[in-house]
Design a protein around this motif. Structure first.
Motif, PDB file in Angstrom:
ATOM      1  N   ASP A  10      -5.380  -8.205  -8.099  1.00 45.13           N
ATOM      2  CA  ASP A  10      -4.141  -7.646  -7.554  1.00 45.13           C
ATOM      3  C   ASP A  10      -4.562  -6.837  -6.335  1.00 45.13           C
ATOM      4  O   ASP A  10      -4.764  -5.633  -6.407  1.00 45.13           O
ATOM      5  CB  ASP A  10      -3.443  -6.765  -8.594  1.00 45.13           C
ATOM      6  CG  ASP A  10      -2.084  -6.276  -8.120  1.00 45.13           C
ATOM      7  OD1 ASP A  10      -1.639  -6.715  -7.036  1.00 45.13           O
ATOM      8  OD2 ASP A  10      -1.465  -5.459  -8.828  1.00 45.13           O
ATOM      9  N   PHE A  11      -4.689  -7.531  -5.205  1.00 47.74           N
ATOM     10  CA  PHE A  11      -5.360  -6.966  -4.039  1.00 47.74           C
ATOM     11  C   PHE A  11      -4.463  -6.004  -3.271  1.00 47.74           C
ATOM     12  O   PHE A  11      -3.283  -6.278  -3.052  1.00 47.74           O
ATOM     13  CB  PHE A  11      -5.824  -8.091  -3.107  1.00 47.74           C
ATOM     14  CG  PHE A  11      -6.835  -7.645  -2.092  1.00 47.74           C
ATOM     15  CD1 PHE A  11      -8.181  -7.642  -2.395  1.00 47.74           C
ATOM     16  CD2 PHE A  11      -6.441  -7.221  -0.834  1.00 47.74           C
ATOM     17  CE1 PHE A  11      -9.122  -7.233  -1.463  1.00 47.74           C
ATOM     18  CE2 PHE A  11      -7.366  -6.803   0.111  1.00 47.74           C
ATOM     19  CZ  PHE A  11      -8.716  -6.800  -0.208  1.00 47.74           C
ATOM     20  N   TYR A  12      -5.066  -4.877  -2.841  1.00 52.83           N
ATOM     21  CA  TYR A  12      -4.394  -3.909  -1.980  1.00 52.83           C
ATOM     22  C   TYR A  12      -5.126  -3.872  -0.635  1.00 52.83           C
ATOM     23  O   TYR A  12      -6.347  -3.699  -0.594  1.00 52.83           O
ATOM     24  CB  TYR A  12      -4.407  -2.521  -2.612  1.00 52.83           C
ATOM     25  CG  TYR A  12      -3.385  -2.344  -3.710  1.00 52.83           C
ATOM     26  CD1 TYR A  12      -2.198  -1.652  -3.479  1.00 52.83           C
ATOM     27  CD2 TYR A  12      -3.601  -2.886  -4.972  1.00 52.83           C
ATOM     28  CE1 TYR A  12      -1.250  -1.488  -4.486  1.00 52.83           C
ATOM     29  CE2 TYR A  12      -2.667  -2.732  -5.985  1.00 52.83           C
ATOM     30  CZ  TYR A  12      -1.493  -2.033  -5.734  1.00 52.83           C
ATOM     31  OH  TYR A  12      -0.562  -1.883  -6.732  1.00 52.83           O
ATOM     32  N   ASP A  13      -4.381  -4.040   0.448  1.00 51.44           N
ATOM     33  CA  ASP A  13      -4.976  -4.108   1.782  1.00 51.44           C
ATOM     34  C   ASP A  13      -5.110  -2.734   2.417  1.00 51.44           C
ATOM     35  O   ASP A  13      -4.654  -2.508   3.535  1.00 51.44           O
ATOM     36  CB  ASP A  13      -4.126  -5.020   2.669  1.00 51.44           C
ATOM     37  CG  ASP A  13      -4.278  -6.486   2.308  1.00 51.44           C
ATOM     38  OD1 ASP A  13      -5.346  -7.055   2.585  1.00 51.44           O
ATOM     39  OD2 ASP A  13      -3.320  -7.055   1.743  1.00 51.44           O
ATOM     40  N   PHE A  20       9.222  -8.287  -0.923  1.00 51.82           N
ATOM     41  CA  PHE A  20       9.295  -9.709  -0.606  1.00 51.82           C
ATOM     42  C   PHE A  20      10.452 -10.009   0.344  1.00 51.82           C
ATOM     43  O   PHE A  20      10.300 -10.744   1.319  1.00 51.82           O
ATOM     44  CB  PHE A  20       9.456 -10.518  -1.893  1.00 51.82           C
ATOM     45  CG  PHE A  20       8.170 -10.787  -2.617  1.00 51.82           C
ATOM     46  CD1 PHE A  20       6.967 -10.262  -2.169  1.00 51.82           C
ATOM     47  CD2 PHE A  20       8.153 -11.566  -3.750  1.00 51.82           C
ATOM     48  CE1 PHE A  20       5.776 -10.511  -2.837  1.00 51.82           C
ATOM     49  CE2 PHE A  20       6.965 -11.833  -4.426  1.00 51.82           C
ATOM     50  CZ  PHE A  20       5.783 -11.308  -3.974  1.00 51.82           C
ATOM     51  N   ILE A  21      11.596  -9.431   0.057  1.00 57.93           N
ATOM     52  CA  ILE A  21      12.786  -9.704   0.868  1.00 57.93           C
ATOM     53  C   ILE A  21      12.635  -9.107   2.268  1.00 57.93           C
ATOM     54  O   ILE A  21      12.943  -9.761   3.273  1.00 57.93           O
ATOM     55  CB  ILE A  21      14.046  -9.150   0.182  1.00 57.93           C
ATOM     56  CG1 ILE A  21      14.304  -9.911  -1.127  1.00 57.93           C
ATOM     57  CG2 ILE A  21      15.259  -9.263   1.103  1.00 57.93           C
ATOM     58  CD1 ILE A  21      15.425  -9.329  -1.962  1.00 57.93           C
ATOM     59  N   MET A  22      12.154  -7.880   2.348  1.00 59.08           N
ATOM     60  CA  MET A  22      12.025  -7.213   3.644  1.00 59.08           C
ATOM     61  C   MET A  22      10.999  -7.923   4.532  1.00 59.08           C
ATOM     62  O   MET A  22      11.238  -8.136   5.732  1.00 59.08           O
ATOM     63  CB  MET A  22      11.610  -5.757   3.453  1.00 59.08           C
ATOM     64  CG  MET A  22      11.474  -4.974   4.761  1.00 59.08           C
ATOM     65  SD  MET A  22      12.996  -4.953   5.740  1.00 59.08           S
ATOM     66  CE  MET A  22      14.051  -3.966   4.656  1.00 59.08           C
ATOM     67  N   VAL A  73       0.832  -1.200   0.000  1.00 55.86           N
ATOM     68  CA  VAL A  73       0.000   0.000   0.000  1.00 55.86           C
ATOM     69  C   VAL A  73       0.870   1.256   0.000  1.00 55.86           C
ATOM     70  O   VAL A  73       0.633   2.198  -0.764  1.00 55.86           O
ATOM     71  CB  VAL A  73      -0.951   0.006   1.211  1.00 55.86           C
ATOM     72  CG1 VAL A  73      -1.706   1.325   1.311  1.00 55.86           C
ATOM     73  CG2 VAL A  73      -1.934  -1.165   1.127  1.00 55.86           C
ATOM     74  N   TRP A  74       1.896   1.262   0.851  1.00 60.97           N
ATOM     75  CA  TRP A  74       2.765   2.433   0.963  1.00 60.97           C
ATOM     76  C   TRP A  74       3.502   2.733  -0.346  1.00 60.97           C
ATOM     77  O   TRP A  74       3.694   3.888  -0.709  1.00 60.97           O
ATOM     78  CB  TRP A  74       3.782   2.240   2.080  1.00 60.97           C
ATOM     79  CG  TRP A  74       3.170   2.133   3.441  1.00 60.97           C
ATOM     80  CD1 TRP A  74       1.938   2.605   3.842  1.00 60.97           C
ATOM     81  CD2 TRP A  74       3.747   1.501   4.603  1.00 60.97           C
ATOM     82  NE1 TRP A  74       1.703   2.299   5.159  1.00 60.97           N
ATOM     83  CE2 TRP A  74       2.791   1.626   5.655  1.00 60.97           C
ATOM     84  CE3 TRP A  74       4.945   0.853   4.841  1.00 60.97           C
ATOM     85  CZ2 TRP A  74       3.030   1.119   6.932  1.00 60.97           C
ATOM     86  CZ3 TRP A  74       5.185   0.345   6.116  1.00 60.97           C
ATOM     87  CH2 TRP A  74       4.232   0.483   7.138  1.00 60.97           C
ATOM     88  N   THR A  75       3.940   1.683  -1.029  1.00 60.48           N
ATOM     89  CA  THR A  75       4.725   1.869  -2.265  1.00 60.48           C
ATOM     90  C   THR A  75       3.851   1.864  -3.513  1.00 60.48           C
ATOM     91  O   THR A  75       4.371   1.947  -4.620  1.00 60.48           O
ATOM     92  CB  THR A  75       5.770   0.745  -2.406  1.00 60.48           C
ATOM     93  OG1 THR A  75       5.092  -0.523  -2.502  1.00 60.48           O
ATOM     94  CG2 THR A  75       6.720   0.729  -1.222  1.00 60.48           C
ATOM     95  N   LYS A  76       2.524   1.756  -3.308  1.00 66.21           N
ATOM     96  CA  LYS A  76       1.579   1.705  -4.429  1.00 66.21           C
ATOM     97  C   LYS A  76       1.898   0.560  -5.391  1.00 66.21           C
ATOM     98  O   LYS A  76       1.812   0.697  -6.615  1.00 66.21           O
ATOM     99  CB  LYS A  76       1.559   3.049  -5.172  1.00 66.21           C
ATOM    100  CG  LYS A  76       1.208   4.239  -4.294  1.00 66.21           C
ATOM    101  CD  LYS A  76       1.083   5.509  -5.084  1.00 66.21           C
ATOM    102  CE  LYS A  76       0.856   6.718  -4.172  1.00 66.21           C
ATOM    103  NZ  LYS A  76      -0.322   6.582  -3.327  1.00 66.21           N
ATOM    104  N   GLY A  77       2.309  -0.566  -4.815  1.00 66.99           N
ATOM    105  CA  GLY A  77       2.554  -1.759  -5.611  1.00 66.99           C
ATOM    106  C   GLY A  77       3.924  -1.847  -6.255  1.00 66.99           C
ATOM    107  O   GLY A  77       4.201  -2.809  -6.977  1.00 66.99           O
TER     108      GLY A  77
END
Length: 221
Positions: A208-211, A143-145, A132-136
């Motif tokens: 492509d779900f955004y929470d 993934f790594i973080m 959400v913060w990075t707008k996808g």
């Protein structure tokens, strides 16, 4: 889960890895002189599936998958104990070896399930929020973080409680760091495939779900 074509396929593989870690978690191997559970080589696949699930279908679906996996682990352990305590045939000469492996399953399930739950929730929460913060964007970094956060929590908890008395106390800190590093390394090695699978699933499932409005309560079913 019936609304999506490939969701149950991912669930089946996640449950598969969730079950096989139970009887094998107590096997320690040396990596650079540091004792680690052999599951470091395949347990990370649970987090890879969680990353794909959260990225494509959203946190709530990944949380539901986690509960299914935990339920499968509990039922598997019950059957393991039935197999251990049911009287063996007189022709079975190695029953004690069989029992030694499976009788430790309840302990590993208790602390392993707690570690899996806490670590997986952290992983999925971080990934969902970062999306959400990075707008996808920056999917590889996300993934790594998320895996790093989840694996540190999972490994720290399970190695401290689940492997207490099996893992040398003096090696605990190094084992947690090395174990987490190897698990993240597995994620990085598998990253090209994970990204491809995520992209293809989004296209195939048309999702492509955004929470951005998700209830992140980990206990919500």
């Amino acid at each position: 889960m019936n609304n999506f074509r490939y969701l149950n396929h991912i669930l089946i593989w996640n449950i598969f890895f969730g079950i096989i870690v139970i009887p094998t978690a107590g096997k320690l191997v040396d990596i650079c002189g540091i004792p680690l559970s052999v599951t470091i080589f395949y347990f990370p696949f649970i987090y890879i599936f969680s990353d794909i699930m959260t990225e494509v279908y959203g946190y709530a679906v990944a949380r539901r998958m986690l509960w299914y996996t935990i339920a499968a682990q509990v039922f598997a352990t019950i059957l393991f104990q039935f197999a251990v305590y049911y009287p063996p045939s007189a022709t079975m000469t190695n029953n004690q070896s069989f029992a030694d492996v499976l009788s430790s399953a309840p302990r590993f399930v208790l602390f392993g399930t707690m570690a899996l739950f806490i670590g997986d929730i952290v992983n999925n929460y971080v990934l969902a929020k970062m999306k959400v913060w990075t707008k996808g964007k920056f999917i590889a970094a996300r993934f790594i973080m998320s895996t790093l956060c989840g694996q540190l929590v999972n490994t720290g908890f399970f190695y401290t409680f689940g492997l207490w008395g099996i893992l040398p106390t003096a090696a605990l800190f190094k084992s947690v760091l090395m174990g987490s590093a190897i698990k993240v390394a597995v994620e990085i090695i598998a990253l090209p495939v994970t990204l491809q699978v995520s992209a293809r699933l989004k296209k195939a499932e048309q999702v492509d779900f955004y929470d951005d409005k998700t209830n992140f309560n980990p206990l919500k079913l």
